[in-house]
Design an enzyme around this catalytic site. Structure first.
Site, mmCIF file in Angstrom:
data_model
loop_
_atom_site.group_PDB
_atom_site.id
_atom_site.type_symbol
_atom_site.label_atom_id
_atom_site.label_comp_id
_atom_site.label_asym_id
_atom_site.label_seq_id
_atom_site.Cartn_x
_atom_site.Cartn_y
_atom_site.Cartn_z
ATOM 1 N N CYS A 1 65.377 7.261 9.765
ATOM 2 C CA CYS A 1 66.443 8.074 9.160
ATOM 3 C C CYS A 1 67.830 7.744 9.669
ATOM 4 O O CYS A 1 68.822 8.296 9.164
ATOM 5 C CB CYS A 1 66.157 9.559 9.385
ATOM 6 S SG CYS A 1 66.298 10.079 11.110
ATOM 7 N N LYS B 1 31.212 7.894 30.393
ATOM 8 C CA LYS B 1 31.502 6.779 29.503
ATOM 9 C C LYS B 1 31.446 5.446 30.254
ATOM 10 O O LYS B 1 31.790 5.367 31.427
ATOM 11 C CB LYS B 1 32.889 6.947 28.858
ATOM 12 C CG LYS B 1 33.074 8.272 28.121
ATOM 13 C CD LYS B 1 32.158 8.402 26.923
ATOM 14 C CE LYS B 1 32.667 7.616 25.737
ATOM 15 N NZ LYS B 1 33.871 8.195 25.134
ATOM 16 N N ASP C 1 26.327 6.089 19.768
ATOM 17 C CA ASP C 1 27.618 5.873 19.133
ATOM 18 C C ASP C 1 27.428 5.966 17.620
ATOM 19 O O ASP C 1 27.347 4.968 16.912
ATOM 20 C CB ASP C 1 28.180 4.506 19.527
ATOM 21 C CG ASP C 1 29.652 4.363 19.159
ATOM 22 O OD1 ASP C 1 30.264 5.392 18.812
ATOM 23 O OD2 ASP C 1 30.180 3.242 19.219
ATOM 24 N N GLU D 1 22.106 12.616 16.017
ATOM 25 C CA GLU D 1 23.073 11.575 15.688
ATOM 26 C C GLU D 1 22.507 10.657 14.610
ATOM 27 O O GLU D 1 21.373 10.186 14.719
ATOM 28 C CB GLU D 1 23.371 10.749 16.943
ATOM 29 C CG GLU D 1 24.650 9.990 16.891
ATOM 30 C CD GLU D 1 25.804 10.747 17.526
ATOM 31 O OE1 GLU D 1 26.904 10.172 17.619
ATOM 32 O OE2 GLU D 1 25.612 11.916 17.926
ATOM 33 N N GLU E 1 20.320 11.244 29.090
ATOM 34 C CA GLU E 1 19.975 10.496 27.884
ATOM 35 C C GLU E 1 21.148 9.598 27.503
ATOM 36 O O GLU E 1 22.286 9.841 27.921
ATOM 37 C CB GLU E 1 19.662 11.470 26.734
ATOM 38 C CG GLU E 1 20.801 12.426 26.431
ATOM 39 C CD GLU E 1 20.342 13.720 25.763
ATOM 40 O OE1 GLU E 1 19.147 14.022 25.793
ATOM 41 O OE2 GLU E 1 21.215 14.437 25.233
ATOM 42 N N CYS F 1 63.757 10.913 18.275
ATOM 43 C CA CYS F 1 64.706 10.974 17.166
ATOM 44 C C CYS F 1 65.243 12.396 17.061
ATOM 45 O O CYS F 1 64.489 13.363 17.183
ATOM 46 C CB CYS F 1 64.013 10.578 15.870
ATOM 47 S SG CYS F 1 64.931 10.997 14.381
ATOM 48 N N CYS G 1 67.136 5.916 14.957
ATOM 49 C CA CYS G 1 65.790 6.011 14.390
ATOM 50 C C CYS G 1 65.639 5.041 13.220
ATOM 51 O O CYS G 1 66.472 5.041 12.304
ATOM 52 C CB CYS G 1 65.529 7.440 13.920
ATOM 53 S SG CYS G 1 63.983 7.653 13.019
ATOM 54 N N LYS H 1 24.219 8.084 25.327
ATOM 55 C CA LYS H 1 25.187 8.680 24.403
ATOM 56 C C LYS H 1 25.284 7.768 23.179
ATOM 57 O O LYS H 1 25.917 6.722 23.226
ATOM 58 C CB LYS H 1 26.553 8.835 25.059
ATOM 59 C CG LYS H 1 27.558 9.572 24.169
ATOM 60 C CD LYS H 1 28.895 9.744 24.865
ATOM 61 C CE LYS H 1 29.865 10.523 23.994
ATOM 62 N NZ LYS H 1 30.130 9.845 22.708
ATOM 63 N N TYR I 1 18.943 15.218 19.601
ATOM 64 C CA TYR I 1 19.295 15.350 21.017
ATOM 65 C C TYR I 1 19.456 16.799 21.467
ATOM 66 O O TYR I 1 19.856 17.061 22.597
ATOM 67 C CB TYR I 1 20.559 14.556 21.352
ATOM 68 C CG TYR I 1 21.803 14.916 20.574
ATOM 69 C CD1 TYR I 1 22.384 16.183 20.645
ATOM 70 C CD2 TYR I 1 22.446 13.970 19.780
ATOM 71 C CE1 TYR I 1 23.523 16.502 19.950
ATOM 72 C CE2 TYR I 1 23.604 14.270 19.078
ATOM 73 C CZ TYR I 1 24.136 15.540 19.173
ATOM 74 O OH TYR I 1 25.281 15.858 18.464
ATOM 75 N N GLU J 1 0.830 -1.198 0.000
ATOM 76 C CA GLU J 1 0.000 0.000 0.000
ATOM 77 C C GLU J 1 0.869 1.255 0.000
ATOM 78 O O GLU J 1 0.574 2.234 -0.693
ATOM 79 C CB GLU J 1 -0.934 0.011 1.215
ATOM 80 C CG GLU J 1 -1.903 1.191 1.202
ATOM 81 C CD GLU J 1 -2.960 1.094 2.282
ATOM 82 O OE1 GLU J 1 -3.641 2.112 2.533
ATOM 83 O OE2 GLU J 1 -3.116 0.007 2.879
ATOM 84 N N CYS K 1 64.110 13.778 9.013
ATOM 85 C CA CYS K 1 63.554 12.441 9.239
ATOM 86 C C CYS K 1 62.259 12.311 8.451
ATOM 87 O O CYS K 1 61.318 13.085 8.667
ATOM 88 C CB CYS K 1 63.289 12.227 10.724
ATOM 89 S SG CYS K 1 62.516 10.637 11.098
#
Length: 695
Positions: A412, A315, A118, A174, A114, A427, A409, A116, A226, A36, A433
């Site tokens: 170099c 987090k 990702d 987001e 709220e 270095c 190094c 978070k 958000y 439909e 380098c």
């Protein structure tokens, strides 16, 4: 059917499809079956084909098939899309709540909370109810125009269902991919022999940045709002919770998990509640977000650097996995830092497959007693670089080997030295380098530095390998013949890079300072240096004592800046770039002004000649504070075109209103803006005192 009759039918069909989309994509409660829905959609398309002059930007048929772009154009955000500071422990959470209470004199603070998400942060702009532009966050101030691709996301309305839509509405949110849709997409990719995505976030980001919106339309993207950005003509909203309900009433998808909590204990309870539901949620989250609910309190708290003081992301604990160290090598950074890196047996952790993990430095490697061949615990949280947490010595094989830091190094052959009181070995090769050269040029061209689109790691590798770029100023000597002769660089691609290089010549002073790659100088410090000294020549001549007077600059940073500009080679490179056309507007440098000290300014609308970040820098340079919202504590509102609700609120509170000319007059700077008229309802410099209380 006449054109008028067709227009009426089209409007009815649009409304029906919008209703179907809202129930299917937002409420997850379909009103009709697919057959439909398809029938109604085909009827609309056929009618638009018959009357093409009636096709509008908000039509469902315009969600798919935007023209492919060679690249995404830049979009300047009306209001900055700031990042959030992070809390990883209860102690950091309690410290955040304590700072908020102390700054606001509140006993208990109410927070809007709220999940978070990702995903990928974006902003949607509506003018008089019609979706006109969508952009990525970018560096917070400038993003990419992905309007065509965002139109393919059915959860995003192309026209607001409101009898009186606002003149301007920016919706922040987001873009993400649901877990089930991600699994289905990867199954389709595998069946087609395509590349598999590492996680839903990468799949969403890659899908949204497709140059052809037909591809994006085939990807199952979702959206959650958000927050609000700039606006004009919206109802007076006193809190974040009211703003979210306003968006829900406009039929934007918002999280059903949002709520309001009081005090630190309320935040702890919410964190535990969401953490318990995390694995069963239909989408990925990596924590929860706490925002001071009351907008007036948000205004009182203000901002620090690139983040608001009134919000924080709590987090979730880092995810860990066990794997094997197959080898340890070193990586040479752009400042010459030699970092040991563990080469791992591939392991899935934190949403991605990890093959490398940092070991930080030699002391850390010895402290953790890590050997080549060890079984180790690897940790990854969000976008943080994977790290080796610890070894399992009880599982150490007999042939495990102790890693020895190199004396020279690997890039170099220069000596590697470790200065007294420093944990990092470096270095000594400097810009001879190749690794440092590559890193320096890549950093210089990065988005938050000179923002030279197209000049990424792979192209820089070729330029350095062929000795086309040995120093930063060589970037501005590149021509079409040099670039088009490189691998995978057709003439058009080469010209795009050259155009981006030319565009970067008009820089801002903070960006240029940051782009130089001075040790310990990030974006915030670069901005502080620019505001303090006003021009580059004064900064280059500054001694240690002078540098220590700059906001948040301590002995380590002061020494790094001083030593950088004392190096003759660095001065030569800077001079060469300026001779090649790199320039910027100096920032007016003044001492603290009594007219600005302790005063809070709010910027709203579009100013005639100044960008908002320029105006903010000028105000902060003389001791003023810039806030994002109007309250009784606001001293001045600087208003431009389409100022909207902030101007209205300022008038209600009898806050002094300035136009750009008045602001420049306060700063004792010349104005290039014509004198404002009575109809503008914005006070010019000469009548601020006379008109006080007019509104």
């Amino acid at each position: 059917m006449s054109a008028n009759e067709a227009a009426l039918v089209l409007q009815q069909l649009k409304q029906r499809i919008a209703e179907y989309d809202y129930h299917y994509y937002v409420l997850d409660a379909p009103l009709v079956d697919d057959n439909e829905y398809d029938g109604v959609y085909r009827e609309l398309v056929q009618l638009e084909q018959q009357y093409p002059e009636l096709v509008t930007a908000d039509s469902p048929s315009q969600r798919v098939g935007g023209l492919a772009s060679a690249a995404f154009e830049s979009v300047q955000h009306r209001q900055a899309m700031l990042s959030l500071n992070n809390a990883f422990s209860e102690q950091e959470l309690e410290a955040f709540d304590r700072r908020v209470r102390e700054a606001t004199d509140e006993t208990v603070v109410e927070y809007a909370v709220e999940p978070k998400f990702d995903g990928l942060a974006i902003t949607l702009t509506y003018e008089h109810g019609v979706f006109v532009q969508g952009a990525t966050r970018g560096d917070g101030y400038t993003g990419e125009n992905v309007t065509h691709n965002l139109k393919t996301i059915r959860a995003i309305p192309t026209r607001l269902t409101s009898a009186q839509p606002p003149a301007l509405l920016e919706v922040r949110g987001e873009v993400l991919m649901l877990k089930k849709d991600f699994e289905k997409l990867n199954q389709q990719q595998a069946a087609a022999g395509g590349k598999l995505f590492a996680n839903p976030r990468n799949a969403a980001a890659g899908s949204l940045r497709q140059l052809d919106s037909n591809i994006t339309a085939k990807r199952p993207l979702h959206f959650f709002a958000y927050g609000l950005g700039a606006s004009a003509g919206i109802p007076e909203l006193k809190s974040h919770a009211e703003a979210m309900q306003y968006l829900a009433d406009l039929r934007f998808p918002v999280s059903a998990l949002r709520t309001v909590k009081a005090g630190a204990q309320g935040l702890r309870d919410y964190y535990a509640e969401i953490g318990a539901q995390r694995s069963s949620l239909p989408f990925d989250i990596d924590g929860v977000v706490y925002k001071v609910n009351d907008f007036d309190l948000q205004s009182t708290l203000g901002f620090v650097s690139r983040a608001p003081r009134w919000a924080i992301a709590h987090k979730f604990a880092a995810e860990e996995a066990i794997t094997l160290i197959e080898d340890i090598t070193v990586q040479v950074g752009r400042t010459g830092a030699i970092t040991p890196v563990a080469r791992l047996k591939p392991v899935f952790v934190g949403g991605v497959t990890v093959t490398n993990a940092t070991l930080h430095n030699e002391d850390e490697l010895r402290r953790k007693d890590i050997h080549i061949g060890d079984t180790v615990i690897v940790r990854r949280a969000g976008d943080v670089i994977p790290e080796v947490v610890s070894a399992k010595p009880e599982l150490r094989p007999a042939d495990a080997r102790v890693f020895v830091m190199p004396a020279v190094c690997p890039e170099c052959g220069s000596h590697v030295v470790r200065l007294q009181d420093e944990a990092i070995a470096r270095c000594t090769g400097g810009l001879i380098c190749p690794a440092q050269r590559k890193q320096a040029v890549t950093h210089f061209a990065s988005r938050r530095a000179m923002d030279i689109e197209g000049l990424g790691e792979k192209l820089v590798d070729q330029l350095v390998a062929r000795n086309l770029v040995n120093h930063l100023d060589d970037v501005y000597r590149l021509d079409l013949a040099m670039l088009s002769g490189l691998d995978r660089m057709a003439e058009k691609s080469a010209q795009n890079v050259l155009d981006a290089i030319a565009k970067s010549k008009k820089a801002s002073l903070p960006r240029f300072i940051y782009a130089l790659g001075i040790r310990n100088v990030g974006e915030a410090t670069a901005k502080d240096l620019a505001q303090h000294y006003g021009d580059l020549d004064t900064l280059m001549q500054a001694n240690i004592e002078s540098l220590l007077e700059v906001n948040d600059v301590g002995p380590v940073v002061a020494d790094a800046v001083y030593q950088f500009f004392q190096e003759p080679h660095n001065r030569e490179v800077i001079a060469a770039m300026r001779d090649l056309g790199v320039h910027w507007a100096d920032i007016p440098r003044k001492k603290q002004s009594a007219a600005f000290a302790g005063k809070t300014f709010v910027l709203t609308g579009t100013l005639p000649t100044l960008k908002r970040d320029q105006a903010q820098a000028m105000i902060e340079a003389v001791g003023g504070k810039v806030s994002g919202s109007v309250s009784a504590k606001t001293s001045y509102v600087v208003a431009g075109a389409e100022a909207g609700s902030k101007l209205e609120k300022a008038q209600q509170l009898n806050v002094t209103i300035l136009d750009e000319s008045a602001l420049l007059a306060m700063l004792e700077l010349p104005s290039s803006v014509p004198e404002t008229t009575e109809n503008n309802k914005v006070k010019s410099a000469e009548n601020v005192e006379n008109q006080q209380g007019l509104f």
